[in-house]
Design an enzyme around this catalytic site. Structure first.
Site, short mmCIF file in Angstrom:
data_model
loop_
_atom_site.label_atom_id
_atom_site.label_comp_id
_atom_site.label_asym_id
_atom_site.label_seq_id
_atom_site.Cartn_x
_atom_site.Cartn_y
_atom_site.Cartn_z
N SER A 253 0.83 -1.19 0.00
CA SER A 253 0.00 0.00 0.00
C SER A 253 0.88 1.26 0.00
O SER A 253 1.70 1.43 -0.88
CB SER A 253 -0.94 -0.06 1.20
OG SER A 253 -2.00 0.84 1.05
N ASP A 485 -8.85 -4.11 -6.09
CA ASP A 485 -8.33 -3.54 -4.85
C ASP A 485 -9.11 -2.27 -4.51
O ASP A 485 -9.23 -1.38 -5.35
CB ASP A 485 -6.84 -3.22 -5.02
CG ASP A 485 -6.13 -2.88 -3.72
OD1 ASP A 485 -6.69 -2.07 -2.94
OD2 ASP A 485 -5.03 -3.39 -3.49
N HIS A 513 -7.26 -5.93 -0.67
CA HIS A 513 -6.13 -4.99 -0.74
C HIS A 513 -4.82 -5.75 -0.64
O HIS A 513 -4.57 -6.43 0.34
CB HIS A 513 -6.26 -3.99 0.41
CG HIS A 513 -5.24 -2.91 0.40
ND1 HIS A 513 -4.81 -2.28 -0.77
CD2 HIS A 513 -4.53 -2.32 1.41
CE1 HIS A 513 -3.91 -1.37 -0.46
NE2 HIS A 513 -3.72 -1.38 0.84
#
Length: 544
Positions: A253, A485, A513
Site C-alpha cells: 500500500s 483492490d 487490498h
C-alpha cells in the site's frame, strides 16, 4: 497515499489486507475514518480543480537520484553500529538509530528511529536483510513484523533473510506525532462527514481545525520533517547500519510509495523490491482521492454481489443489483445520520453515520471480513445494535478497549499533508466536487469528497508535489496490482510500473487490498522466487 498495515495495528477484528499482509495498512488508507478514510491510503495531494494541469506537470516532473557519494555531514549517521538488545517480543532484537531531523541541515538535531530484526533462521545462505513496511502512512512496521511478517512470511524467506522493520519518523516507536487524546479522538471520529447545511459544514471544518491545531501544538518540531522522501533517506541509513550493500524490501500500500521513492533516490543501492498494492506518485490529490473513491465502489460492488447470495444479507435478496444494494446501504447511513444506533459501549458511544461508514470501508480491504460485515449490518439494521460496526470502525482507527488510540491517524495526516498540497482548499471547492465523487461512488463519494478537505487546515505547508518515479539504473522491481483492490486501484499499479524503468508488473485477478499471501499460490511462488533467487516475473504476468 495509503493504503494502508496490520489493518490497523494491534487490536484488530478485521484484516485490511489479509494473508501475508493481514496487518498491512491500506494506502490509501483514505482521510482520518471517514475523517480518516481518504487521506489514509491517499497521500493527500494537489489543490483545487486544476487536476488536468497538475497531472500534466507531474508527467514532466521526476524524482532525481541523489549523488552516490555520502556527504561528509552525513557520514556519522552512515557509520552507526546499532546496539542490539532483546525486545519484549520473543526472538526479536531492538535498537535505536539516529537520522538527521533536517537533511538540508544535518547539524540541526536528530530524530531517533526504532528498528527491530529477527535473524535468519537457516538453512541456506543468508541473503541479507529484508525490510518490510505495511503502509499507512502511519502503520507501525515494527508492530507488523513482530506480530506477523517475522513469523508468518514463508519459512523459506525467513530462513534466508533477517526480517527487519523500522518505524518511519513520526510513527509509533520513532518519535510519534501526537495530536488528540482519546476522548478528543472519539469526538473527532464521530464528526458528520456528509454535512447537510452550513452549520454542519462549519462543524466539520472546526473538527479539521482542532485536529490540525492539536498536531501543531504537540509535535511542532517534527511536523516539518516527516515526508516520504525523508523517510526513504532514513531507510538508506538503516541499510548502511545493517551492513547491507543494497536494500531488499517488501512494501504494501503506502509502503509501495515509500519503496519506490527509495529506488528513485538510490537506484544503485536498490536490491530486490516488491511493491504490493501500488500507488501512483504522479497523481495530484484530487485525482488520487477520486480514483480511490472509485476503487472502494468497485470493491463494494463485489461485496454486494456476494452479499445477496447469502440468506442473511440485510441489503437485498438474491438477484438484487449492486446498484440497489448500494441504495439500501445509503438509506441506512442516512437513517443513522438522523438517529445514531445504540452500541452498549462504555460511555454511551453510539453508532453514527460516519462511524458506520468507516466500519463498512474497513471490511472492503479483505473479502474474509465480508461475513463479519453482513452480521454487523444485520444487527444494526434490524435490531438497532451498532456494536458490530463499531468494532470494525474501532479496528480501522486502532482504538483500544480502554479508549486510547495509536498514533496511526496522527502520523497519517502528518505525512499526507506534507507530501502533497491539499485536494481542496475550501469547503466550497469540496462541495463543487460532490457530483463527480458521487458518480465515482454513489455509496461513499459524498463522505470521501469531504474527507479530502482535511489537509486544507494543516499548520505546515506541503513540501512535495506530484511526480514520476523512474529509478533509472535500478535492478528489476516487482510491482503488484490487484484488479479489484479498494484502496489502491489496479490502474495505479499499471501507472507505477510504467514509470519505473526496471519494473515488472505482476497482476492478481481478485478482491481485497494487496496480493502477497492472500491465497494465490501463483502470486506467492512468483514473489518467493524473486526474493530468494532474484528471478523477476515476466512483465505482465497474471495470477488468480
Amino acid at each position: 497515499m495509503d493504503t494502508r498495515r496490520l489493518p490497523r495495528s494491534a487490536s484488530r477484528s478485521v484484516s485490511r489486507s489479509g494473508g501475508l499482509h493481514r496487518r498491512a495498512r491500506g494506502a490509501g488508507r483514505t482521510a482520518a475514518g471517514l475523517l480518516a478514510t481518504a487521506a489514509l491510503l491517499v497521500s493527500a495531494c494537489s489543490s483545487g480543480s486544476s487536476t488536468t494541469s497538475a497531472t500534466a506537470a507531474a508527467e514532466e516532473a521526476a524524482l532525481i537520484a541523489l549523488p552516490r557519494s555520502t556527504p561528509a555531514a552525513l557520514t556519522p549517521y552512515y557509520d552507526q553500529k546499532p546496539a542490539w538488545r532483546r525486545c519484549d517480543v520473543h526472538g526479536f532484537e531492538c535498537a535505536m538509530i539516529k537520522a538527521p531531523l533536517d537533511y538540508a541541515k544535518p547539524s540541526a538535531g536528530d530524530v531517533r528511529l526504532a528498528v527491530t530484526r529477527k535473524k535468519a533462521t537457516g538453512p541456506g545462505e543468508r541473503l541479507g536483510s529484508l525490510l518490510v513496511n505495511p503502509g499507512g502512512p502511519g502503520g507501525s512496521a515494527i508492530g507488523y513484523v513482530q506480530a506477523y511478517a517475522g513469523i508468518g512470511y514463508p519459512a523459506e524467506v525467513r530462513a534466508r533473510y533477517d526480517m527487519v522493520a523500522v518505524d518511519p519518523r513520526g510513527v509509533a516507536g520513532s518519535e510519534p506525532v501526537e495530536c488528540l487524546d482519546g476522548p478528543e479522538m472519539d469526538t473527532y471520529t464521530q464528526t458528520d462527514t456528509t454535512p447537510d447545511d452550513a452549520r454542519e459544514t462549519d462543524g466539520l471544518v472546526e473538527a479539521y481545525r482542532t485536529f490540525a491545531e492539536g498536531c501543531g501544538a504537540d509535535s511542532p518540531r517534527l511536523l516539518r520533517h516527516v515526508s516520504t522522501v525523508e523517510a526513504a533517506r532514513d531507510m538508506d541509513i538503516v541499510r548502511a547500519a545493517l551492513g547491507d550493500k543494497k536494500l531488499n524490501y517488501v512494501g504494501a500500500s503506502y509502503g509501495t510509495f515509500l519503496g519506490a521513492t527509495y529506488a528513485g533516490l538510490f537506484p544503485d543501492r536498490t536490491g530486490r523490491l516488491v511493491l504490493d498494492g501500488a500507488m501512483d506518485p504522479s497523481l495530484p490529490a484530487r485525482r488520487l482521492n477520486l480514483e480511490q473513491t472509485a476503487g472502494f465502489e468497485t470493491a463494494f460492488r463485489s461485496f454486494a454481489r456476494d452479499c445477496v447470495r447469502h440468506s442473511d444479507c440485510p441489503l437485498g435478496k438474491a438477484g438484487t443489483s449492486p446498484e440497489q444494494v448500494g441504495k439500501n446501504l445509503k438509506a441506512f447511513f442516512e437513517k443513522l445520520d438522523a438517529r445514531p444506533a445504540t452500541t452498549g459501549a462504555p460511555g454511551g458511544r453510539r453508532l453514527t453515520e460516519s462511524l458506520a461508514t468507516t466500519g463498512v470501508i474497513a471490511a472492503m480491504y479483505d473479502e474474509g471480513a465480508w461475513q463479519q460485515l453482513r452480521e454487523a449490518l444485520t444487527s444494526a439494521m434490524k435490531e438497532n445494535d451498532g456494536s458490530g460496526l463499531l468494532v470494525l470502525s474501532d479496528g480501522y482507527y486502532e482504538r483500544d478497549a480502554d479508549g486510547g488510540y495509536s498514533n496511526l491517524m496522527f502520523a497519517n495526516a502528518a505525512v499526507n499533508c506534507l507530501d502533497l498540497p491539499p485536494a481542496f482548499e475550501t469547503p466550497d471547492e469540496a462541495r463543487r466536487a460532490l457530483p463527480e465523487f458521487e458518480k465515482a461512488s454513489p455509496v461513499f463519494g459524498e463522505g470521501l469528497a469531504w474527507a479530502a478537505l482535511n489537509c486544507a487546515y494543516w499548520p505546515v505547508h506541503a513540501t512535495g508535489e506530484p511526480h514520476r518515479i523512474e529509478a533509472k539504473g535500478a535492478a528489476p522491481i516487482v510491482v503488484v496490482g490487484t484488479t479489484r483492490d479498494p484502496a489502491t486501484p489496479y490502474r495505479w499499479a499499471q501507472a507505477l510500473a510504467g514509470q519505473l524503468s526496471s519494473a515488472r508488473l505482476l497482476t492478481y485477478d481478485g478482491d481485497g487490498h494487496t496480493a502477497y499471501g492472500r491465497g494465490s499460490s501463483c502470486i506467492d511462488r512468483t514473489i518467493n522466487a524473486y526474493l530468494l533467487r532474484g528471478t523477476p516475473p515476466t512483465d505482465g504476468k497474471r495470477c488468480s
